[in-house]
Motif scaffolding. Structure first.
Motif, PDB file in Angstrom:
ATOM      1  N   VAL A 366      -8.470  -2.225  15.389  1.00  0.00           N
ATOM      2  CA  VAL A 366      -8.297  -2.837  13.999  1.00  0.00           C
ATOM      3  C   VAL A 366      -8.471  -2.389  12.646  1.00  0.00           C
ATOM      4  N   GLY A 367      -9.072  -1.153  13.033  1.00  0.00           N
ATOM      5  CA  GLY A 367      -9.366  -0.371  11.680  1.00  0.00           C
ATOM      6  C   GLY A 367      -8.366   0.501  11.361  1.00  0.00           C
ATOM      7  N   VAL A 368      -7.083   0.682  11.839  1.00  0.00           N
ATOM      8  CA  VAL A 368      -6.006   1.449  11.569  1.00  0.00           C
ATOM      9  C   VAL A 368      -4.669   0.059  11.361  1.00  0.00           C
ATOM     10  N   SER A 369      -5.078  -0.798  12.231  1.00  0.00           N
ATOM     11  CA  SER A 369      -4.242  -2.185  11.506  1.00  0.00           C
ATOM     12  C   SER A 369      -3.893  -2.494   9.833  1.00  0.00           C
ATOM     13  N   LEU A 370      -5.691  -2.764   9.995  1.00  0.00           N
ATOM     14  CA  LEU A 370      -6.036  -3.134   8.916  1.00  0.00           C
ATOM     15  C   LEU A 370      -5.585  -2.154   7.951  1.00  0.00           C
ATOM     16  N   VAL A 371      -5.552  -0.646   7.949  1.00  0.00           N
ATOM     17  CA  VAL A 371      -5.467   0.139   6.957  1.00  0.00           C
ATOM     18  C   VAL A 371      -3.780   0.022   6.899  1.00  0.00           C
ATOM     19  N   MET A 372      -2.926  -0.042   7.825  1.00  0.00           N
ATOM     20  CA  MET A 372      -1.713  -0.609   7.721  1.00  0.00           C
ATOM     21  C   MET A 372      -1.321  -1.865   6.837  1.00  0.00           C
ATOM     22  N   LEU A 373      -1.592  -2.503   7.245  1.00  0.00           N
ATOM     23  CA  LEU A 373      -1.251  -4.322   7.019  1.00  0.00           C
ATOM     24  C   LEU A 373      -1.908  -3.979   5.272  1.00  0.00           C
ATOM     25  N   ALA A 374      -2.917  -2.895   4.900  1.00  0.00           N
ATOM     26  CA  ALA A 374      -3.598  -3.508   3.644  1.00  0.00           C
ATOM     27  C   ALA A 374      -2.308  -2.513   2.594  1.00  0.00           C
ATOM     28  N   ALA A 375      -1.065  -1.401   3.748  1.00  0.00           N
ATOM     29  CA  ALA A 375      -0.110  -0.485   2.702  1.00  0.00           C
ATOM     30  C   ALA A 375       0.838  -1.174   2.460  1.00  0.00           C
ATOM     31  N   LEU A 376       1.046  -2.578   3.056  1.00  0.00           N
ATOM     32  CA  LEU A 376       1.912  -3.309   3.413  1.00  0.00           C
ATOM     33  C   LEU A 376       1.782  -4.191   2.223  1.00  0.00           C
ATOM     34  N   VAL A 377       0.741  -4.769   1.652  1.00  0.00           N
ATOM     35  CA  VAL A 377       0.751  -5.372   1.674  1.00  0.00           C
ATOM     36  C   VAL A 377       0.495  -5.125  -0.322  1.00  0.00           C
ATOM     37  N   ILE A 378       0.050  -4.019  -0.850  1.00  0.00           N
ATOM     38  CA  ILE A 378      -0.023  -3.607  -2.333  1.00  0.00           C
ATOM     39  C   ILE A 378       1.205  -3.572  -2.890  1.00  0.00           C
ATOM     40  N   PRO A 379       2.678  -3.100  -1.987  1.00  0.00           N
ATOM     41  CA  PRO A 379       3.326  -3.675  -2.523  1.00  0.00           C
ATOM     42  C   PRO A 379       4.159  -4.835  -3.011  1.00  0.00           C
ATOM     43  N   ALA A 380       3.169  -5.743  -2.475  1.00  0.00           N
ATOM     44  CA  ALA A 380       3.788  -7.376  -2.277  1.00  0.00           C
ATOM     45  C   ALA A 380       2.978  -7.671  -3.693  1.00  0.00           C
ATOM     46  N   LEU A 381       2.280  -7.011  -3.762  1.00  0.00           N
ATOM     47  CA  LEU A 381       1.197  -7.830  -5.033  1.00  0.00           C
ATOM     48  C   LEU A 381       1.909  -8.038  -6.430  1.00  0.00           C
ATOM     49  N   SER A 382       3.077  -6.558  -6.105  1.00  0.00           N
ATOM     50  CA  SER A 382       3.847  -5.857  -7.270  1.00  0.00           C
ATOM     51  C   SER A 382       5.258  -6.853  -7.751  1.00  0.00           C
TER      52      SER A 382
END
Length: 520
Positions: A366-382
């Motif tokens: 779960v932790g690894v998945s959340l980190v990976m998802l966060a890495a994908l979300v960050i560029p989407a916010l910009s």
């Protein structure tokens, strides 16, 4: 699902005849269904409305970006050189003769330095051609391209550029249409299915997909009698249909093979596969349909059409998969399951070990998945939304050469998507003077002549410094709209860049509502 499957297996002939008739009717009326689709690509907003008004009043421009011939002269020559001026005039005269309904402006016709770089060596023109039918470019576009093929001014080649030319890669648009593209995709899917099944069962998901796609077009043809449905649906239906119909059939057929490998007789295996995988298919199809139909809340006609198609194709795919597919498996399924290069109960050791690892270390997973998802979300916010800028459309070709010449000369890509300003009961010279002083506007022109004046209306063209589809270009567009709104008469801004800006506002402005409906 249990009752439905029992009914289907008791009435195999009835189900087969029904789908056979539907498929025959759908195949024979597919052309009529496509012809009934609307070519309307309008979006709400002032820019889109103004673009439509320009196209209706002048027969060109507005929604159709201009063709842009560009020439960079050799060292020692400028547009003021006598031979260059003569050749430019002759070139644009030939263009006008070849495209009599085009609206043309250039340095040779206006003597305006807006069409010339500061050093005088690079110049361009605007050729607003009439719109073609559907995806077919107008005959005048072809005629202009023929005139410019091999043309030179001052010994330098004339490059035909423009937003549409860049989209087409600098040449004539190509493509085989929805049918050819669907067949290509189906061929690729067949290769994958053959590898998965290792038998002629690979054909079954494609049969299900083909019937689902044709049936959906038949239903959409009926929808066109009560609502406008965009031509884009002819691409969306095969796209979604191949995906979901093959997926649903793959799930059910795979489970059926597993049940047979487990010792059940054929009809019992069909019954069990429908009670398990079939129920998952129904839930999946309804979820997909409900999610995509939420597009109808967007105030954009062609996006609403995607919502209609997005609802119909998964539901019809579910209907075919839960009625016709059990009949196929019950009758011809065992004979198609040959030569059985792969068995139905094969297990993957790699994926099995992976699943065991995830279950054993679930919180780490779960932790690894959340980190990976966060890495994908960050560029989407910009993320900067919008249509592609000209510089991203083509990596080579004549149109690209023209764009490079505009950029290197200091004219910039704004020449490809100018703001077309429609002034009604207003002085075009005053509008031009006001617009040219707006921050971000490189130049503005108001050519004389009947092609630029109709009744009490006139057209003014403003060239932004940045690409009209870029964030900077849209900011300039906003400033131009603000200044024109205060001018006497009715002055509105159109052109493809303005229309694209309206589309972004209409679609992404309602994005939170769309996401809320999907989540609900």
């Amino acid at each position: 699902m249990t009752s439905l499957t029992r009914f289907v297996l008791r009435h195999k002939r009835l189900v087969t005849v029904f789908w056979l008739l539907v498929t025959i009717i759908a195949a024979s009326t597919a052309s009529a269904a496509v012809d009934s689709l609307s070519q309307d690509t309008r979006v709400p907003g002032e820019g889109a409305e103004t673009s439509q008004a320009i196209l209706q009043a002048y027969g060109n421009g507005g929604q159709v970006p201009p063709l842009v011939p560009v020439v960079s002269l050799p060292e020692g020559m400028t547009v003021d050189s006598p031979e260059v001026r003569e050749e430019l005039g002759a070139l644009f005269s030939r263009i006008q003769a070849a495209a009599p309904n085009a609206r043309i402006a250039s340095y040779s016709s206006t003597a305006d330095r807006a069409f010339v770089s500061e050093d005088g060596r690079t110049t361009f023109g605007l050729v607003f051609v009439p719109r073609g039918e559907g995806f077919i470019e107008s005959t005048e576009t072809v005629a202009v391209r023929e005139v410019l093929a091999g043309a030179t001014v001052g010994g330098a080649p004339v490059h035909l550029s423009g937003y549409a030319e860049l989209e087409a890669g600098g040449g004539e648009p190509e493509g085989g249409g929805a049918l050819v593209e669907t067949l290509i995709a189906a061929g690729g899917a067949l290769v994958v299915l053959a590898w998965v099944f290792g038998s002629f069962l690979a054909l079954v998901p494609l049969v299900v997909a083909g019937i689902a796609i044709l049936s959906s077009l038949l239903v959409i043809w009926g929808v066109t009698t009560i609502a406008s449905v965009s031509f884009i649906v002819q691409f969306i239906v095969p796209l979604i249909g191949l995906g979901v119909a093959i997926d649903y059939a793959l799930l059910i057929v795979t489970r059926w093979r597993e049940e047979r490998e487990g010792g059940l007789d054929n009809d019992a295996a069909v019954q069990r596969s429908m009670e398990t995988a079939g129920s998952a298919v129904v839930f999946s199809g309804i979820t997909v349909g409900v999610s995509l139909v939420s597009l109808v809340v967007l105030p954009v006609p062609f996006l609403r059409s995607i919502g209609y198609a997005g609802l119909l194709i998964p539901l019809i795919s579910v209907l075919v998969a839960t009625t016709l597919l059990p009949v196929l498996l019950s009758t011809v399924g065992p004979r198609l399951d040959r030569p059985r290069l792969r068995r139905g109960n094969q297990e993957s050791r790699t994926w099995g070990r992976w699943a065991e690892l995830v279950v054993r270390r679930r919180w780490v997973a779960v932790g690894v998945s959340l980190v990976m998802l966060a890495a994908l979300v960050i560029p989407a916010l910009s993320l900067t939304v919008g249509d592609p800028v000209a510089d991203s459309l083509a990596t080579g070709g004549e149109a690209r050469e023209g764009l490079i010449a505009l950029e290197q000369s200091g004219i910039g890509p704004g020449a490809l998507l100018p703001f077309e300003i429609l002034a009604r009961a207003s002085d075009p010279a005053a509008v031009t003077s006001a617009v040219v002083n707006v921050e971000g506007v490189r130049a503005a022109v108001s050519p004389e002549g009947d092609a630029w004046r109709r009744g009490d209306t006139s057209l003014i063209v403003a060239f932004p410094e940045a690409d009209g589809n870029s964030e900077s270009g849209r900011e300039t567009l906003g400033r131009v709209k603000a200044i024109t709104g205060d001018l006497p008469g009715t002055v509105r801004v159109g052109g493809l860049a303005a229309q694209n800006a309206d589309f972004i506002d209409a679609s992404y402005g309602n994005f939170p509502l769309l996401i809320g409906l999907v989540a609900l």
